[in-house]
Design an enzyme around this catalytic site. Structure first.
Site, mmCIF file in Angstrom:
data_model
loop_
_atom_site.group_PDB
_atom_site.id
_atom_site.type_symbol
_atom_site.label_atom_id
_atom_site.label_comp_id
_atom_site.label_asym_id
_atom_site.label_seq_id
_atom_site.Cartn_x
_atom_site.Cartn_y
_atom_site.Cartn_z
ATOM 1 C CG HIS A 157 -43.030 40.249 -19.279
ATOM 2 N ND1 HIS A 157 -43.772 39.335 -19.986
ATOM 3 C CD2 HIS A 157 -43.082 41.390 -19.991
ATOM 4 C CE1 HIS A 157 -44.270 39.900 -21.070
ATOM 5 N NE2 HIS A 157 -43.858 41.157 -21.105
ATOM 6 C CB CYS A 195 -61.127 31.711 -33.406
ATOM 7 S SG CYS A 195 -60.060 30.285 -33.270
#
Length: 461
Positions: free
Chosen positions: A196, A320
């Site tokens: 992929h 984050c």
């Protein structure tokens, strides 16, 4: 909407789509059976193996198909370690390997093995000499990616492979990011890749074990794929993966030259139009389609959301954006800023006007995010010449807030004065020294605080 995250997964190549549809009709049967439908499926599987082996530069009987690139890595690592158990249980990896390799190394270590991580320079590359120095008489396997998935730096595989061969240590190469652009050079022993990444369907990986490499497949023996990849082969997906690999290789030279021009434009223009930005990764030895930069005083997750709202799909290595809220191990190993990180990886066929529009949108998006966070927008003002020191308590706040608070007050101390930042966010250990490097200040060091850590910075300019 421009998709700029090909390093995560590339859009399905048109050739792969055509091959998949055709193989669904012709290759659905069991390739291990001798009746007509089975023979037809076997012919398709064998042809796909020959196509993939030609692209890799190996013999067809050295290559097997797995259920994913991650499965290929885990099988390669476990099989090579088991095959070399009599030599020893020492494993060498680079500090910036894909998590699939590092998780395998953690498992090996928990099972009583030993692991040496070879550090990288600020561009993300290992030193061939340092890698060679890490090899020992009891080293069973060494691992080095061909190119980094986060910053695009191409590793010196050829030189490292030579050192490994001289030490009689097999080298496992994770070629997931580089294989669409060309064969991996050097005398490596094992190689893995994932379809992929080059526009093939997900769920197809490649595992190459060169003749003469000691290898003991993990788990119960399975007669399929030379006993190295258990389970029924997904022949239609494998056919589509091989067709896509052949197609992208045919386009690689021209497309690499075209995309390199666009990524060079991003590398040059972003620091010119966005203040306080560091472009990371090797500027020369890098993948042609990938460029990564980090912005000071920016929350990476918010930045990605804002870019998505503006119509651009990009990725990030910022702490984050992960479920664990821990800094990217790649950026940490390089010693560069982890917050506000943006990875742009252009798929085949990316239009020049889409890149130009991205460069036009980015400055406003970054400025908006910084304004929301209350980041400083002007240079450090002159300070009182009297000696001084300040303490900033940023505990309970996630990066980039501790760095923003540091930037706000550094001008309140004179040259030679210090600011101590109290923080309990793990990302601060990377981002505060990185900020010092970008802004010409001196990072003094850290010491425990209760709770958290105290990071001290001396104003140098």
């Amino acid at each position: 909407m421009p998709y700029f995250d090909a390093a995560s997964t590339a859009p399905l190549h048109p050739v792969a789509r055509q091959a998949l549809h055709a193989a669904l009709d012709e290759g659905w049967a069991d390739p291990a059976r001798l009746y007509r439908e089975g023979r037809r499926a076997r012919m398709l599987l064998d042809a796909a193996r020959e196509t993939a082996a030609e692209a890799v530069g190996c013999r067809p009987d050295e290559l097997v198909f797995t259920s994913s690139g991650t499965r290929a890595v885990h099988t390669a690592l476990a099989g090579a370690l088991a095959g070399r158990r009599r030599t020893g249980r020492h494993l060498v990896v680079s500090a910036v390997e894909h998590s699939a390799v590092l998780h395998g190394a953690e498992l090996h270590e928990s099972d009583g093995g030993t692991v040496t991580e070879v550090p990288v320079d600020r561009a993300g590359a290992v030193s061939p000499d340092a890698f060679a120095h890490a090899l020992r008489p009891d080293t069973a396997v060494a691992c080095l990616q061909s190119a980094n998935h986060e910053v695009g730096t191409v590793q010196p595989v050829d030189e490292v492979a030579g050192a490994c061969r001289a030490a009689d240590v097999p080298l496992l190469v994770d070629a997931a990011q580089s294989l669409p652009w060309g064969a991996v050079p050097g005398t490596w022993s094992l190689l893995t890749a994932s379809a992929h990444k080059w526009g093939g369907p997900a769920g197809v990986g490649l595992l190459v074990v060169r003749k003469g490499t000691r290898f003991a497949p993990p788990g119960p023996h399975d007669e399929r794929e030379s006993g190295r990849a258990a389970g029924f082969e997904n022949v239609p997906a494998i056919v589509a993966a091989a067709a896509a690999l052949r197609a992208v290789r045919g386009e690689a030279a021209a497309e690499a030259a075209r995309l390199r021009v666009l990524t060079e434009r991003i590398r040059a223009r972003v620091p010119a139009v966005v203040p306080d930005v560091e472009v990371v990764g090797d500027p020369v030895r890098r993948l042609p389609h990938l460029v990564t930069f980090s912005c000071l005083y920016v929350d990476g997750e918010t930045l990605l959301h804002e870019l998505d709202r503006a119509g651009f799909s990009v990725s990030s290595g910022s702490s984050c954006t992960s479920s664990t809220l821990t800094p990217s191990h790649v950026l940490k190993a390089m010693g560069v800023l982890s917050e506000g990180n943006v990875r742009v990886s252009l798929p085949t066929g990316t239009a020049e006007e889409d890149v130009e529009r991205f460069l036009g949108v980015l400055p406003g998006v970054v400025a908006t995010v910084r304004e929301k966070l209350g980041a400083p927008s002007s240079p450090v003002p002159p300070a009182d010449p009297e000696p001084a020191s300040l303490v900033v308590d940023a505990r309970g706040k996630l990066c980039p807030i501790p760095v923003i608070e540091l930037a706000k007050v550094i001008g309140d101390v004179p040259v030679g004065g210090t600011v101590t930042v109290l923080s309990d966010d793990a990302a601060a250990r990377l981002d505060i020294p990185a900020w010092c490097g970008m802004r010409g200040q001196t990072y003094v060091g850290e010491e425990p605080a209760d709770p958290g850590v105290a990071y001290t910075v001396r104003r140098s300019s």
